[in-house]
Every structure is written in C-alpha cells, then in structure tokens.
Design a protein around this motif. Structure first.
Motif, PDB file in Angstrom:
ATOM      1  N   CYS A 104      47.023  49.856  47.488  1.00 59.11           N
ATOM      2  CA  CYS A 104      47.715  48.602  47.220  1.00 59.11           C
ATOM      3  C   CYS A 104      47.588  47.498  48.497  1.00 59.11           C
ATOM      4  O   CYS A 104      47.240  47.866  49.425  1.00 59.11           O
ATOM      5  N   VAL A 106      49.916  44.117  50.097  1.00 59.54           N
ATOM      6  CA  VAL A 106      51.255  43.477  50.137  1.00 59.54           C
ATOM      7  C   VAL A 106      50.706  42.104  50.684  1.00 59.54           C
ATOM      8  O   VAL A 106      50.420  41.942  51.772  1.00 59.54           O
ATOM      9  N   THR A 123      46.625  47.050  42.925  1.00 61.62           N
ATOM     10  CA  THR A 123      48.115  47.173  42.702  1.00 61.62           C
ATOM     11  C   THR A 123      48.598  46.116  43.883  1.00 61.62           C
ATOM     12  O   THR A 123      48.193  46.325  45.072  1.00 61.62           O
ATOM     13  N   TYR A 125      51.997  43.952  45.575  1.00 61.50           N
ATOM     14  CA  TYR A 125      53.213  44.063  45.901  1.00 61.50           C
ATOM     15  C   TYR A 125      53.593  42.895  46.634  1.00 61.50           C
ATOM     16  O   TYR A 125      52.485  42.410  47.544  1.00 61.50           O
ATOM     17  N   TYR A 126      54.876  42.253  46.699  1.00 57.11           N
ATOM     18  CA  TYR A 126      55.236  41.142  47.376  1.00 57.11           C
ATOM     19  C   TYR A 126      55.956  41.561  48.614  1.00 57.11           C
ATOM     20  O   TYR A 126      56.976  42.548  48.703  1.00 57.11           O
ATOM     21  N   LYS A 174      58.357  43.462  41.649  1.00 59.09           N
ATOM     22  CA  LYS A 174      57.007  43.794  42.305  1.00 59.09           C
ATOM     23  C   LYS A 174      57.159  43.843  43.814  1.00 59.09           C
ATOM     24  O   LYS A 174      56.316  43.479  44.704  1.00 59.09           O
ATOM     25  N   SER A 176      57.671  45.039  47.506  1.00 59.91           N
ATOM     26  CA  SER A 176      57.155  46.208  48.062  1.00 59.91           C
ATOM     27  C   SER A 176      58.186  47.290  48.599  1.00 59.91           C
ATOM     28  O   SER A 176      59.233  46.834  49.114  1.00 59.91           O
TER      29      SER A 176
END
Length: 209
Positions: A104, A106, A123, A125-126, A174, A176
């Motif tokens: 993933c 970020v 994938t 994430y923020y 979303k 992290s």
C-alpha cells in the motif's frame, strides 16, 4: 534516482553513482520482502501552483528509509499541477521493474494521485494529518455541560455540515491505520536548508541538492 550520463560536474557524477549504488542495494533488499508500505510526497521548488521543479520522494515507512527521488520539470508534464502524479508514476515503475511488491502507499489527498492509484489497483491510504489539520485547536475537557455545543445553534450546524460532508466521510474511511508521512515531510524540511524556495536553481542545481 535517475542517473544523467555526461553531466559536466565530476563531483555530481560521483555523488549520483554512489547514490545509485546504495539505491540498488536497497531495492534488492525490498524485493526480498513480501510486502512494502510506501509513503509518497512531492516537494515543489516554490510556493503555489507556479513551481518549475518538483521532487517526488518515496519512503519505506517500515524503516523510514528513502527509496527513490524523481526530479520533475513542469514543462515535461504540462504544468506544475501534474508533477506529483508523474513523480509517483516514475517511482512505482522503477519499483515494479526491480521486483518490489508494494502492499500500500500513504500520501495526501491529491485527486490525480487518488485516480492513478485506483486505476492501477494499488491500495491507497491518506495521511491522518491532512484531515486532522482542520482541527488544530487545543484539546479541551470540561464537565460543564453549558460549554457543550447545543443542537440547532449556528456553531453546531457548521460543525455538522463539515462532519457530514460526503467527501470527508469517504476519506475518513481511507485514513492510514498505522503508517503516516510525517517522517517524509521532515526529510523535505531538511532539503529546504539546501534548496530554499526563495532561491532559483537550474535543473542540475536542484538535482545536486
């Protein structure tokens, strides 16, 4: 980091060669891992949307180690707004070519980054701070019920409007859960000492720094 053949500065050539060798070793190590969690962020050479250069950095968030840096010039990609996506695109292409499996990544909530990663089934994430920074006031605790927001007051309605915003609700899902990009942003703040935004450098000058 891209190596430029025939650069006129011998010291820069040596530095790039050394950096490239270290990067090769790191990428080999990462290729042996089952999954890698990356952080990504761009650092522009000037404030606002008129930057000439953008350096996109990816970091292994498990070890806080810089994996790759891509220096993008705005006229390569049709404007400074597109530099962040291009930098990430080049970094991920490098990692894929070296057999690194990205679990993933970020980043911030840049719309082009969201779309690019979604289309490539990565994938995404923020970083939590990019949403939490809307609440920078100090934390306050009180048992006095009079100080709590009352329903239907203007302040309550404004808060409700922010918290019920569909985009905010979608983005909160979303955020992290473990890794953030604070270490990466700290690294960019160090680069500011060598490449301050109020000084104009040529391409090689930016690459050197």
């Amino acid at each position: 980091m891209t190596l430029f053949v025939g650069t006129p500065d011998p010291l820069l050539s040596l530095q790039l060669f050394t950096t490239g060798k270290q990067q090769n070793e790191l990428l080999h190590q990462l290729s042996q891992k089952e999954k890698v969690v990356l952080g990504g962020d761009v650092r522009a050479d000037s404030p606002g949307h008129s930057a000439k250069f953008g350096s996109y950095t990816t970091m292994d968030l498990d070890t806080n180690t810089i994996v790759d840096m891509q220096l993008i010039q705005s006229n390569e990609v049709g404007g400074s707004y597109h530099m962040e996506k291009e930098g990430l695109k080049r970094s991920l292409a490098l990692l894929d070519a070296r057999g690194v499996t990205v679990d993933c990544i970020v980043t911030d909530r840049h719309p082009q980054i969201q779309k690019f990663l979604r289309e490539n089934n990565v994938t995404h994430y923020y970083d939590v701070w990019h949403i939490a920074k809307a609440c920078l006031h100090e934390s306050r605790q009180t048992r006095d019920k009079k100080k709590w927001l009352s329903a239907e007051t203007p302040a309550f309605c404004r808060l409700e409007k922010v918290m019920a915003n569909k985009r905010i609700l979608k983005d909160v899902a979303k955020l992290s859960p473990h890794h953030q990009t604070s270490s990466l942003e700290a690294f960019h703040s160090v680069i500011l000492r060598f490449a301050p935004k109020n000084v104009v450098f040529p391409f090689l000058g930016m690459l050197y720094r």
